[in-house]
Scaffold this active site. Structure first.
Site, PDB file in Angstrom:
ATOM      1  N   LYS A 116     -49.595  47.052 -24.392  1.00  0.00           N
ATOM      2  CA  LYS A 116     -48.983  45.858 -23.800  1.00  0.00           C
ATOM      3  C   LYS A 116     -48.479  46.073 -22.380  1.00  0.00           C
ATOM      4  O   LYS A 116     -48.436  45.124 -21.589  1.00  0.00           O
ATOM      5  CB  LYS A 116     -47.863  45.358 -24.694  1.00  0.00           C
ATOM      6  N   LYS A 158     -39.559  45.964 -26.643  1.00  0.00           N
ATOM      7  CA  LYS A 158     -40.852  45.805 -27.336  1.00  0.00           C
ATOM      8  C   LYS A 158     -41.696  47.068 -27.252  1.00  0.00           C
ATOM      9  O   LYS A 158     -41.715  47.740 -26.216  1.00  0.00           O
ATOM     10  CB  LYS A 158     -41.633  44.633 -26.715  1.00  0.00           C
ATOM     11  N   LYS A 201     -36.840  40.139 -20.379  1.00  0.00           N
ATOM     12  CA  LYS A 201     -35.818  39.108 -20.506  1.00  0.00           C
ATOM     13  C   LYS A 201     -36.124  38.362 -21.807  1.00  0.00           C
ATOM     14  O   LYS A 201     -37.277  38.024 -22.082  1.00  0.00           O
ATOM     15  CB  LYS A 201     -35.949  38.165 -19.298  1.00  0.00           C
ATOM     16  N   HIS A 208     -44.299  28.773 -28.173  1.00  0.00           N
ATOM     17  CA  HIS A 208     -45.411  29.713 -28.079  1.00  0.00           C
ATOM     18  C   HIS A 208     -46.662  28.895 -27.745  1.00  0.00           C
ATOM     19  O   HIS A 208     -47.097  28.072 -28.540  1.00  0.00           O
ATOM     20  CB  HIS A 208     -45.601  30.457 -29.406  1.00  0.00           C
ATOM     21  N   LYS A 237     -47.222  33.242 -37.153  1.00  0.00           N
ATOM     22  CA  LYS A 237     -47.511  31.810 -37.070  1.00  0.00           C
ATOM     23  C   LYS A 237     -47.787  31.226 -38.456  1.00  0.00           C
ATOM     24  O   LYS A 237     -48.423  31.886 -39.279  1.00  0.00           O
ATOM     25  CB  LYS A 237     -48.749  31.604 -36.188  1.00  0.00           C
ATOM     26  N   GLU A 275     -51.680  34.798 -24.547  1.00  0.00           N
ATOM     27  CA  GLU A 275     -50.481  34.216 -25.159  1.00  0.00           C
ATOM     28  C   GLU A 275     -49.321  34.144 -24.166  1.00  0.00           C
ATOM     29  O   GLU A 275     -49.054  35.103 -23.441  1.00  0.00           O
ATOM     30  CB  GLU A 275     -50.043  35.033 -26.379  1.00  0.00           C
ATOM     31  N   GLU A 287     -48.953  38.556 -24.228  1.00  0.00           N
ATOM     32  CA  GLU A 287     -50.018  39.489 -24.595  1.00  0.00           C
ATOM     33  C   GLU A 287     -51.355  38.781 -24.636  1.00  0.00           C
ATOM     34  O   GLU A 287     -51.423  37.557 -24.683  1.00  0.00           O
ATOM     35  CB  GLU A 287     -49.734  40.170 -25.946  1.00  0.00           C
ATOM     36  N   ARG A 291     -59.985  38.976 -29.417  1.00  0.00           N
ATOM     37  CA  ARG A 291     -60.772  38.668 -30.617  1.00  0.00           C
ATOM     38  C   ARG A 291     -60.689  37.170 -30.891  1.00  0.00           C
ATOM     39  O   ARG A 291     -59.939  36.458 -30.234  1.00  0.00           O
ATOM     40  CB  ARG A 291     -60.170  39.413 -31.809  1.00  0.00           C
ATOM     41  N   ARG A 337     -51.452  27.485 -42.519  1.00  0.00           N
ATOM     42  CA  ARG A 337     -51.917  28.713 -43.170  1.00  0.00           C
ATOM     43  C   ARG A 337     -51.457  28.735 -44.620  1.00  0.00           C
ATOM     44  O   ARG A 337     -50.256  28.686 -44.901  1.00  0.00           O
ATOM     45  CB  ARG A 337     -51.351  29.935 -42.454  1.00  0.00           C
TER      46      ARG A 337
END
Ligand code: ADP
Length: 447
Positions: A116, A158, A201, A208, A237, A275, A287, A291, A337
């Site tokens: 990342k 992260k 931050k 999102h 998600k 994203e 990120e 795929r 989902r």
């Protein structure tokens, strides 16, 4: 075009790839573990090869067995789906070394975006707006505290190797920093074998928003607008839609062009998702996924394209079948989902499906590998299907979702259908007025 491709995956996404290939006249090879002998992807493919015992590491992730399966069946290309080996640069290299085509980007692009920190540096250099934060890895607590002071709390620590929401910790103030920093590092080390972390931050009320891009590997690329995936539980998600209810045509064109230009410049091949967190009219890159994503069908619905077909085309050396100007949005699409999980704790519930009926009718798509009598094995993730609806506008899509959920029958295992029926009663879902924390708060209230 290829004569035959192998699908290195299972479940609904394996079916998704088989469907595209069959429409293109391409033969398919399924691989499966001994736990999946009766799985739908094995029944639907032209050929199948057992690649090992139930655990993923011994079968769907076992590279020598996957390569051997491709070689014995004469498959010319491998589609990885999502998850498993889809973002494994070493696998891509091995596939190519065996003279087989990987249906996806190059090993190098996967490597760059898989780390990342490198991904953020690369995107920044390509003109993509990023979340303010540390310049690369943060070596120790003293450096972490300095970053906190410089950017102001709250901040998020992260893992550079992160994924699936792991190795992330928020520090609300300096006194949280020691604990958050050390926990994030320890989690990163345990989950990814790499304890390098960076600091951003922490945005308190973002949505999102992710941009679908597609490149031909030769310097041409397009964007297919955004998906809003703000309804999340534990950074995962659960409900996705396109277009985003709060994104204007001007914003879409602006951020979309930035993303398409960025991937064109690096000669990116195939499908990718960039994203962002979106707050107060600004986009902040977090990120890139190299795929096909779980939620790709909502983009397919509004643009009327088949992204898997396009992936196979481009991998075989054919040009993309659309240009930016061909891509116009038609209506609104939502995906939910369906997981085999017991509410309210979302505990996995493998077991036997005693009755299954898929909804149908105008604007309803069900991507699922379920069938009557199917036994969901306990070894893999709990996604058992995706219900995707398409309507002329968001209200129609929501009404259709409600109608389709009412028709859906999944008996025998507890699942997340009741969650969506309950969510559709909420005014916030209808107004679209929520951020990435809304669902967690709502779930807390319901306990
Ligand atoms: P992963 O690869 O583990 O999924 P991401 O970087 O994609 O991690 O982040 C996952 C989720 O974590 C985001 O969708 C968002 O909910 C939250 N998140 C990540 N970075 C930030 C940030 N800087 N501020 C607020 N929330 C964040």
């Amino acid at each position: 075009m290829f004569d035959k491709i192998l699908i290195a995956n299972r479940g609904e996404i394996a079916l998704r790839v088989i469907r595209a290939a069959r429409e293109m006249g391409v033969q398919t090879v399924a691989v499966h573990s001994t736990a999946d002998t009766d799985a739908m992807h094995v029944r639907m493919a032209d050929e199948s090869v057992c690649v090992g015992p139930p655990p993923g590491s011994d079968s769907y992730l076992h590279i020598p067995s996957i390569i051997a399966a491709a070689e014995v069946t004469g498959a010319q290309a491998i589609h990885p789906g999502y998850g498993f080996l889809s973002e494994n640069a070493a696998f891509v290299q091995i596939v190519e070394d065996h003279g087989i085509t990987f249906i996806g980007p190059t090993a190098e692009h996967i490597r760059v975006m898989g780390d990342k920190i490198t991904a953020k540096d690369t995107m920044k250099a390509l003109g993509v707006p990023c979340v303010p934060g540390s310049d690369g890895g943060v070596p120790d607590l003293a450096a972490a505290k300095k970053i906190g002071e410089e950017f102001g709390y709250p901040v998020i620590i992260k893992a550079t190797a992160g994924g699936g929401g792991r190795g992330m910790k928020v520090a609300k103030s300096e006194k949280d920093m020691a604990n958050a920093f050390q926990t994030a590092r320890a989690e990163a080390k345990a989950a990814f074998g790499n304890d390098e972390v960076y600091i951003e931050k922490y945005l308190t009320t973002p949505r999102h928003i992710e941009i679908q891009v597609f490149g031909d590997g030769k310097g041409r690329a397009v964007h297919l607008g955004e998906r809003d995936c703000s309804l999340q539980r534990r950074h995962q998600k659960v409900f996705e839609e396109a277009p985003g209810p709060c994104i204007t045509a001007e914003e879409r064109a602006r951020i979309g062009k930035i993303c398409a230009d960025a991937v064109a410049k690096i000669n990116y091949a195939g499908a990718g998702t960039i994203e962002f967190l979106y707050e107060k009219g600004e986009f902040y890159f977090i990120e890139m996924n190299t795929r096909l994503q779980v939620e790709h069908p909502v983009t397919e619905a509004i643009f009327g394209v088949d992204l898997v077909r396009e992936q196979i085309r481009v991998a075989s050396g054919l040009p993309m079948s659309f240009e930016q100007d061909d891509l116009t949005i038609n209506g609104h699409s939502i995906e939910v989902r369906l997981n085999a999980e017991k509410l309210p704790e979302f505990a996995p519930r493998p077991g036997k499906i005693t009755a299954f009926h898929a909804p149908g009718g105008l604007g309803v798509r069900m991507d699922s590998a379920l069938y009557d009598g199917y036994v969901i094995p306990p070894y893999y993730d709990s996604l058992i299907g995706k219900l995707i609806v398409h309507g002329r506008d968001r209200d129609e899509a929501l009404a259709r979702l409600n109608r389709a959920l009412g028709e859906l029958i999944i008996d025998g295992v507890e699942n997340t259908v009741p969650l969506f029926s309950a969510l559709l009663q909420e005014p916030a879902i209808h107004s679209g007025d929520y951020n990435i924390h809304w669902l967690e708060h709502w779930l807390e209230l319901g306990k």
